[in-house]
Scaffold this motif. Sequence first.
Motif, PDB file in Angstrom:
ATOM      1  N   UNK A  66       0.833  -1.215   0.000  1.00  0.00           N
ATOM      2  CA  UNK A  66       0.000   0.000   0.000  1.00  0.00           C
ATOM      3  C   UNK A  66       0.862   1.257   0.000  1.00  0.00           C
ATOM      4  N   UNK A  67       1.929   1.242   0.790  1.00  0.00           N
ATOM      5  CA  UNK A  67       2.830   2.397   0.823  1.00  0.00           C
ATOM      6  C   UNK A  67       3.602   2.525  -0.481  1.00  0.00           C
ATOM      7  N   UNK A  68       4.031   1.394  -1.049  1.00  0.00           N
ATOM      8  CA  UNK A  68       4.768   1.427  -2.305  1.00  0.00           C
ATOM      9  C   UNK A  68       3.934   2.052  -3.417  1.00  0.00           C
ATOM     10  N   UNK A  69       2.651   1.734  -3.462  1.00  0.00           N
ATOM     11  CA  UNK A  69       1.772   2.307  -4.475  1.00  0.00           C
ATOM     12  C   UNK A  69       1.634   3.820  -4.299  1.00  0.00           C
ATOM     13  N   UNK A  83       1.614  -5.523  -8.787  1.00  0.00           N
ATOM     14  CA  UNK A  83       0.458  -5.687  -7.916  1.00  0.00           C
ATOM     15  C   UNK A  83      -0.751  -6.089  -8.740  1.00  0.00           C
ATOM     16  N   UNK A  84      -1.809  -6.551  -8.042  1.00  0.00           N
ATOM     17  CA  UNK A  84      -3.059  -6.893  -8.709  1.00  0.00           C
ATOM     18  C   UNK A  84      -3.660  -5.651  -9.363  1.00  0.00           C
ATOM     19  N   UNK A  85      -4.182  -5.834 -10.552  1.00  0.00           N
ATOM     20  CA  UNK A  85      -4.849  -4.727 -11.201  1.00  0.00           C
ATOM     21  C   UNK A  85      -6.259  -4.544 -10.638  1.00  0.00           C
ATOM     22  N   UNK A  86      -6.763  -3.335 -10.803  1.00  0.00           N
ATOM     23  CA  UNK A  86      -8.149  -3.021 -10.468  1.00  0.00           C
ATOM     24  C   UNK A  86      -8.529  -1.778 -11.254  1.00  0.00           C
ATOM     25  N   UNK A  87      -9.816  -1.517 -11.351  1.00  0.00           N
ATOM     26  CA  UNK A  87     -10.281  -0.326 -12.059  1.00  0.00           C
ATOM     27  C   UNK A  87      -9.678   0.917 -11.427  1.00  0.00           C
ATOM     28  N   UNK A  88      -9.639   0.964 -10.112  1.00  0.00           N
ATOM     29  CA  UNK A  88      -9.125   2.138  -9.410  1.00  0.00           C
ATOM     30  C   UNK A  88      -7.631   2.318  -9.642  1.00  0.00           C
ATOM     31  N   UNK A  89      -6.872   1.244  -9.573  1.00  0.00           N
ATOM     32  CA  UNK A  89      -5.424   1.354  -9.745  1.00  0.00           C
ATOM     33  C   UNK A  89      -5.067   1.802 -11.161  1.00  0.00           C
ATOM     34  N   UNK A 262     -15.586  -8.200  -9.886  1.00  0.00           N
ATOM     35  CA  UNK A 262     -16.099  -6.878 -10.266  1.00  0.00           C
ATOM     36  C   UNK A 262     -15.013  -5.815 -10.379  1.00  0.00           C
ATOM     37  N   UNK A 263     -13.802  -6.119  -9.916  1.00  0.00           N
ATOM     38  CA  UNK A 263     -12.715  -5.139  -9.947  1.00  0.00           C
ATOM     39  C   UNK A 263     -11.902  -5.215 -11.233  1.00  0.00           C
ATOM     40  N   UNK A 264     -12.203  -6.170 -12.096  1.00  0.00           N
ATOM     41  CA  UNK A 264     -11.379  -6.403 -13.276  1.00  0.00           C
ATOM     42  C   UNK A 264     -11.665  -5.351 -14.348  1.00  0.00           C
ATOM     43  N   UNK A 265     -10.645  -4.592 -14.761  1.00  0.00           N
ATOM     44  CA  UNK A 265     -10.859  -3.568 -15.796  1.00  0.00           C
ATOM     45  C   UNK A 265     -11.240  -4.180 -17.141  1.00  0.00           C
ATOM     46  N   UNK A 266     -11.945  -3.411 -17.962  1.00  0.00           N
ATOM     47  CA  UNK A 266     -12.399  -3.908 -19.258  1.00  0.00           C
ATOM     48  C   UNK A 266     -11.240  -4.216 -20.197  1.00  0.00           C
ATOM     49  N   UNK A 267     -10.115  -3.541 -20.029  1.00  0.00           N
ATOM     50  CA  UNK A 267      -8.987  -3.728 -20.935  1.00  0.00           C
ATOM     51  C   UNK A 267      -8.105  -4.917 -20.560  1.00  0.00           C
TER      52      UNK A 267
END
Length: 279
Positions: A66-69, A83-89, A262-267
């Motif tokens: 979390x700090x590294x991000x 790290x794991x991808x997510x829409x927010x990241x 639900x966190x998986x981005x469309x791309x």
Amino acid sequence: MYQHYLLLLLFLGVFSSGLSASTQLIYPQPAQESDSDYPQVLLAKALQTAGLDYQFIPSQDPIVQSRALRQLEANDGIDVVWTMTSIEREKHLLPVRIPIFKGLYGWRLLMIKPASQTKLNQIDTVSALATIPLLQGQGWPDTYVLQANGLRVSGTPQTQDLFDMLLRDRGIAFPRSILEIWTEQENYQSDLVVEKQLALFYPTAMYFFFRPTDTKLAAGIESGLKQMLANGEFDRLFTAYHQQAIDKARLFERKVLPLWNPLLPQLTPLEQERYWYRP
């Protein structure tokens, strides 16, 4: 593990010797000594393959993810994070959309106490699993995935606390990726075991992330990784580090319970078969 350490020294040596004038590429030193050095080896090899002139070095101190991000986004001493991808990241950082673990972190087995196996023998659907209290890290992306599928989840932010909760019967099962669970089970010997019948699966990808301004670097890493996929070097490293855990998981013998992410981005490049592990 010794072989893996030699690989890391080899690749890091290529990029640290004679490169005092090169641009530094600082990655977060893992906060846990047990963390695999596979991402470092893969990234160093991608740099080499792409012909990028960087001095690839760890941060001075261990840094939790979390700090590294936060430091990566703020340009504060970190230049790359895996790290794991997510829409927010993906809104705030620049991903190289090649899943470095081929989606293995979405393949989950259950850590349980031995006495719980009988109860789990009766589970064969996601709805049936929803009757079982699960443990997962508070604030972890995996927790949101499990909850979105109607599963009962509780926990705390710290991994060690979750194992303590499992030992105290505060939950029946703790889903862990097939890359984590075997080493963790060895740490608990007969107190905790890997459940024998089930596997959870949801599509997820761990990427190398960069700052949005580092487009040239990200494009170079993407080029290096694609060349490694084409010449077989990517799969060679993947197999060297992960085949033992894959074999122990016996996924083809388990009842696989598919979950929606639900966190998986469309791309996310789900259509690229060579990017993903399939049992």
